[in-house]
Design an enzyme around this catalytic site. Structure first.
Site: not given
Ligand SMILES: *Cc1c(COP(=O)(O)O)cnc(C)c1O
Length: 422
Positions: A22, A137, A189, A217, A245, A248, A278, A363
């Site tokens: 990478r 899963s 994703s 996503h 999250t 994103k 923290t 990935t």
């Molecule tokens: C990016 C991602 C996460 C992690 O989220 P972050 O806020 O970037 O740590 C969890 N699940 C999926 C499917 C993701 O693509």
């Protein structure tokens, strides 16, 4: 003597030999100029267009978000000051959690440092607290869910990706009295496909299972209020835990879960990854809160986003570029070889000022290496036309067209330098 350093170097050499090493693209994002960025490459600063950001709606540059963050820094300072339990709960955390619970129409929510740690903490804790728990899963679940499942120590069964019949076969084989968690994502994703959320919830009802849905996503992007795909499909009330999250679609950083009072309280009270870390800085929380609130009442942004993705897919298909059919905002362009994928990406960056990171193993599976393009509402028609034109040139340069002779014409178009930029 054990040669520690050379053992690590050997591990890296292995990646390099597979074309999977990478290389980070050194960028400077430009405030309020999304999707433009400066690339700090070998020829100095070059202005490029970013085509692979997960800041799907450009919220990371939204004036309301930036203002909220600036004000929070002025008012509260930099760091949070501690863990949530020891001096690190700021009122903004409480407000954000209320907002997220209300967004998902759940009784409670908990904010964590990232989406990754939310999955690791929540699945790890829920799976551990349920006696004799079995976790089902999806085969394409994100690394963070896999980590959480491993942390839980629960028995794990992997069902074929989005395959409801396979999931049912596995559910049927387990003692009906044992607690079961079905862990899956709404939008995957890398292929940009959707889970059959309603059908999975039907199975959960039939087999008395608990549902855990990663909407990373989808939050901010789907549903009339941006609460995700489950909201859009009208099944959010059937999902026990929604995980998301703030990094994103919402454009900042942080992760969360939303669900029943006792479920969220259990994670809050038992998850080491939450307890001993923290809390998010107030400015981050303020930015995320502003973003969630803005997107909740702005469905037009989502419609525009979908229109942009559909338009780009049409352009790529018309140019006979190998775009993967998908119902979402994610536009995968298949290359199928790690080294070629990297060369295509390098050529786009250095000769066309277009940044799309190659996506290689682990990935995605070997042989399905790709460019993962994420058009946003800020990618206009002219940018899309330029992208398609550049891709056609690169496809010719590297002989990637099926049944077409290799073209050797070097590309002549050069990106503008930052100095000459607007
Ligand atoms: C990016 C991602 C996460 C992690 O989220 P972050 O806020 O970037 O740590 C969890 N699940 C999926 C499917 C993701 O693509």
């Amino acid at each position: 003597m054990i040669q520690y350093e050379s053992l690590f170097a050997h591990a890296i050499d292995k990646l390099t030999a597979e074309g999977c090493y990478r290389v980070f693209t050194d960028l400077e994002r430009l405030s309020r100029r999304f999707p433009y960025a400066c690339w700090r490459g070998p020829r100095g600063s070059v202005e490029v267009i970013v085509w692979c950001s997960n800041d799907y709606l450009g919220m990371g540059q939204h004036p309301q978000v930036l203002t909220a963050m600036t004000h929070a820094i002025a008012k509260y300072g930099a760091g949070a000051g501690g863990t949530r339990n020891i001096a690190g709960t700021n009122h903004l955390h409480v407000e954000l959690e209320r907002e997220l619970a209300s967004l998902h129409r759940k009784p409670a929510a908990l904010a964590l440092s990232s989406g990754y740690s939310a999955n690791e903490a929540a699945l790890g804790t829920l799976g551990r607290l349920l006696p004799e728990c079995v976790i089902f899963s999806d085969a394409l679940n994100h690394a963070s869910m896999i980590a959480g499942i491993r942390t839980s120590g629960a028995e794990k069964h992997i069902f074929r990706h989005n395959d409801v019949a396979d999931l049912e076969r596995l559910l049927r084989a387990v003692d009906p009295k044992r607690p079961k968690i079905i862990a899956f994502e709404s939008v995957y994703s890398m292929d940009g496909d959707f889970a059959p959320i309603a059908a999975i919830c039907d199975l959960a009802t039939r087999y008395d299972a608990f549902t855990y849905l990663d909407e990373v996503h989808a939050v901010g992007l789907y549903g009339p209020r941006g609460a995700g795909l489950a909201e859009r499909e009208g099944v959010a009330d059937r999902v026990d835990v929604i995980q998301g999250t703030l990094a994103k679609g919402f454009g900042v950083v942080g992760g969360y879960i939303a669900g029943a009072e006792s479920v969220v309280d259990a994670v809050r009270s038992y998850a080491p990854g939450f307890i001993f870390s923290t809390s998010l800085p107030p400015a981050i929380v303020a930015g995320a809160l502003a973003s969630v609130r803005h997107l909740r009442s702005n469905n037009a942004v989502r419609e525009h986003h979908q229109e942009r993705a559909a338009h780009l897919k049409r352009l790529l298909a018309k140019a006979q570029l190998p775009v993967l059919e998908s119902p979402s905002h994610i536009v995968p362009l298949m290359v199928g070889d790690a080294r070629t994928c990297k060369r295509v990406s390098d050529e786009l960056l250095t000769s066309h000022g277009i940044y799309v990171q190659p996506i290689n193993f682990p990935t995605v599976p070997r042989g399905t290496e790709r460019l993962r393009i994420t058009p946003t509402p800020f990618h206009d028609d002219a940018m899309m036309n330029a992208l398609v034109a550049a891709l056609k040139r690169v496809w010719s340069l590297f002989g990637l067209w099926p049944d077409r002779p290799r073209a050797f014409a070097p590309s002549v178009q050069r990106p503008r330098t930052a100095a000459g930029a607007r």
